[in-house]
Design a protein around this motif. Structure first.
Motif, PDB file in Angstrom:
ATOM      1  N   ASP A  88       0.814  -1.258   0.127  1.00 39.82           N
ATOM      2  CA  ASP A  88       0.013  -0.072   0.018  1.00 39.82           C
ATOM      3  C   ASP A  88       0.783   1.314   0.029  1.00 39.82           C
ATOM      4  OD1 ASP A  88      -2.336  -1.440   0.013  1.00 39.82           O
ATOM      5  OD2 ASP A  88      -2.872  -1.153   2.091  1.00 39.82           O
ATOM      6  N   ALA A  89       1.946   1.286   0.548  1.00 41.00           N
ATOM      7  CA  ALA A  89       2.781   2.407   0.762  1.00 41.00           C
ATOM      8  C   ALA A  89       3.449   2.626  -0.476  1.00 41.00           C
ATOM      9  CB  ALA A  89       3.970   2.219   1.882  1.00 41.00           C
ATOM     10  N   LEU A  90       3.814   1.418  -1.217  1.00 45.25           N
ATOM     11  CA  LEU A  90       4.540   1.657  -2.357  1.00 45.25           C
ATOM     12  C   LEU A  90       3.595   2.217  -3.567  1.00 45.25           C
ATOM     13  CD1 LEU A  90       6.559  -1.894  -2.504  1.00 45.25           C
ATOM     14  CD2 LEU A  90       7.398   0.585  -2.381  1.00 45.25           C
ATOM     15  N   LYS A  91       2.377   1.539  -3.385  1.00 43.54           N
ATOM     16  CA  LYS A  91       1.671   2.251  -4.209  1.00 43.54           C
ATOM     17  C   LYS A  91       1.079   3.632  -4.204  1.00 43.54           C
ATOM     18  CE  LYS A  91      -2.257  -0.599  -4.857  1.00 43.54           C
ATOM     19  NZ  LYS A  91      -3.361  -1.615  -4.514  1.00 43.54           N
ATOM     20  N   ALA A  92       1.556   4.393  -3.431  1.00 47.06           N
ATOM     21  CA  ALA A  92       1.351   5.762  -3.223  1.00 47.06           C
ATOM     22  C   ALA A  92       2.389   6.472  -3.927  1.00 47.06           C
ATOM     23  CB  ALA A  92       1.249   6.238  -1.827  1.00 47.06           C
ATOM     24  N   LEU A  93       3.710   5.746  -4.442  1.00 45.26           N
ATOM     25  CA  LEU A  93       4.691   6.619  -5.043  1.00 45.26           C
ATOM     26  C   LEU A  93       4.422   6.822  -6.441  1.00 45.26           C
ATOM     27  CD1 LEU A  93       6.054   5.746  -2.361  1.00 45.26           C
ATOM     28  CD2 LEU A  93       8.118   5.178  -3.741  1.00 45.26           C
ATOM     29  N   SER A  94       4.777   7.818  -7.026  1.00 50.68           N
ATOM     30  CA  SER A  94       4.646   7.921  -8.440  1.00 50.68           C
ATOM     31  C   SER A  94       5.936   8.030  -9.198  1.00 50.68           C
ATOM     32  CB  SER A  94       4.040   9.492  -8.769  1.00 50.68           C
ATOM     33  OG  SER A  94       4.918  10.500  -8.357  1.00 50.68           O
TER      34      SER A  94
END
Length: 150
Positions: A88-94
């Motif tokens: 979930d934290a990684l999915k917040a990165l662009s």
């Protein structure tokens, strides 16, 4: 993205024991050796290299990378196969995310075959020993550059 690329290289649990723990699987290089390899491979780019045995700390660093890094290289170790919170934290990165492993999880125990991290990763590099990190740095720099050009 900063003018000079900033690569976050984040390492999960037990990687502080590299060189001592199961060298037949992970090799004889220490984490300090791998950090030096990453810094050499990065050239003029800034490398922020960290290791933790704590999932929450790793997630905090991923969140920090959202605004501070040009790309993220992550070897989440065992959290690869267990942490939806990390996903979930990684999915917040662009920014580009390169999943990195010393060994090839697909050639190990069945429970290591699934990677939550791969669901968010731009690229995965595994099975090249300590050289996996150098390849990951090269890939991260290329992906970050492509992002700037696009």
């Amino acid at each position: 993205m900063p003018e000079t690329p900033v690569l976050y290289v984040l390492n999960g649990p037990n990687l502080n024991l590299l060189g001592e723990r199961e060298p037949d699987i992970y090799g004889h290089d220490t984490l300090a050796d791998i950090q030096a390899r990453c810094e050499r491979a990065a050239g003029d780019a800034t490398v922020v290299f960290r290791q933790t045995n704590h999932e929450g700390v790793l997630i905090d660093w991923v969140q920090e990378a959202r605004t501070e890094a040009s790309a993220l290289i992550i070897n989440p170790a065992a959290y690869t196969h267990t942490s939806i919170a990390l996903l979930d934290a990684l999915k917040a990165l662009s920014i580009p995310i390169v999943e990195c492993h010393l060994s090839d999880p697909s050639r190990r125990e069945a429970f290591r075959h699934h990677s939550y991290v791969a669901l968010a990763a731009t690229k995965t590099i595994a099975g090249h020993g300590a050289r996996s990190y150098e390849l990951a740095v090269q890939a991260a720099l290329e992906l970050a550059q492509e992002r700037v050009v696009a």
